[in-house]
Design a protein around this motif. Sequence first.
Motif, mmCIF file in Angstrom:
data_model
loop_
_atom_site.group_PDB
_atom_site.id
_atom_site.type_symbol
_atom_site.label_atom_id
_atom_site.label_comp_id
_atom_site.label_asym_id
_atom_site.label_seq_id
_atom_site.Cartn_x
_atom_site.Cartn_y
_atom_site.Cartn_z
ATOM 1 N N ALA A 167 -29.654 -27.079 21.506
ATOM 2 C CA ALA A 167 -29.634 -25.621 21.461
ATOM 3 C C ALA A 167 -29.131 -25.174 20.090
ATOM 4 O O ALA A 167 -28.039 -25.574 19.670
ATOM 5 C CB ALA A 167 -28.740 -25.067 22.560
ATOM 6 N N VAL A 168 -29.933 -24.354 19.403
ATOM 7 C CA VAL A 168 -29.584 -23.964 18.033
ATOM 8 C C VAL A 168 -29.588 -22.456 17.823
ATOM 9 O O VAL A 168 -29.350 -21.982 16.709
ATOM 10 C CB VAL A 168 -30.511 -24.641 16.999
ATOM 11 N N GLY A 169 -29.864 -21.685 18.871
ATOM 12 C CA GLY A 169 -29.895 -20.245 18.679
ATOM 13 C C GLY A 169 -29.949 -19.481 19.981
ATOM 14 O O GLY A 169 -30.153 -20.051 21.059
ATOM 15 N N TYR A 170 -29.744 -18.183 19.857
ATOM 16 C CA TYR A 170 -29.723 -17.299 21.025
ATOM 17 C C TYR A 170 -30.261 -15.943 20.606
ATOM 18 O O TYR A 170 -30.045 -15.489 19.477
ATOM 19 C CB TYR A 170 -28.287 -17.170 21.542
ATOM 20 N N GLY A 171 -30.995 -15.292 21.510
ATOM 21 C CA GLY A 171 -31.531 -13.979 21.210
ATOM 22 C C GLY A 171 -32.148 -13.341 22.429
ATOM 23 O O GLY A 171 -31.899 -13.766 23.567
ATOM 24 N N ARG A 172 -32.984 -12.342 22.181
ATOM 25 C CA ARG A 172 -33.625 -11.620 23.274
ATOM 26 C C ARG A 172 -35.124 -11.536 23.032
ATOM 27 O O ARG A 172 -35.589 -11.413 21.900
ATOM 28 C CB ARG A 172 -33.054 -10.210 23.429
ATOM 29 N N ILE A 173 -35.845 -11.617 24.131
ATOM 30 C CA ILE A 173 -37.297 -11.417 24.117
ATOM 31 C C ILE A 173 -37.556 -10.265 25.066
ATOM 32 O O ILE A 173 -37.567 -10.433 26.289
ATOM 33 C CB ILE A 173 -38.052 -12.677 24.576
ATOM 34 N N GLY A 174 -37.692 -9.083 24.529
ATOM 35 C CA GLY A 174 -37.800 -7.902 25.368
ATOM 36 C C GLY A 174 -36.511 -7.706 26.142
ATOM 37 O O GLY A 174 -35.416 -7.649 25.581
ATOM 38 N N ALA A 175 -36.604 -7.634 27.465
ATOM 39 C CA ALA A 175 -35.435 -7.394 28.305
ATOM 40 C C ALA A 175 -34.720 -8.673 28.700
ATOM 41 O O ALA A 175 -33.676 -8.622 29.353
ATOM 42 C CB ALA A 175 -35.858 -6.637 29.567
#
Length: 225
Positions: A167-175
Amino acid sequence: MSDIVPEIDLRANFGPARDQGARPTCLAFAASDAHAALLGPWRPLSCEFAFYHAQRRAGRPPSSGAILPAMLQALQHDGQPLESEWPYLGGLPADPGGYGPPTVKQVFRRRGETGSQDYDEIVRRLRTGETPVVLLTISDPFYMPDAAGVVDGVGGDDPVRRHAVVAVGYGRIGAEDAILVRNSWGTDWGLHGHAWLPRSYLAPRITCVAVLTEVADVPAPNIAA
């Protein structure tokens, strides 16, 4: 597909994604790359060395996949040299007796710990700058992320198909929130070897999470060959 809004992106701590080929060495690659990222600047570590010692400790043949407890023991007690000291083998030698590590100049050792199977545990670790190794089951959509680098869709689930990524990142895809993972299938997979796994895809498929911690300066105990 909605736009991806990254909140955390630790890809800069790593070099180009590597390729395990047809061998069952995904855990060795994930653990090795998580380890190498902690050393900085990026110098890949020998996956072959870690895999060999993990299999030896677990009493498993090199034709089968590694298990997490043995891999963590190998990283702590046997360590890893740089990739250049024992480069990854595209295939195993025809003579099993010919498979073994060369003499190496230096090894780097690292302790590790297992965490929960909780998606939010991965997010929490990423927020502290850690890059957890994630073990999961995969389905058919995992093999072909979409043009945006998102693994989307259902179907083709098989609990026998187990894999390991970082795991190298975190974010959002729409909701929906999502975790960015680094794979070991080369740079042609997803976004140069990375893809976004939405919570709805990843959360029910996590089997274990492991995090590498402090440097281990311990001698390797004697184990039977």
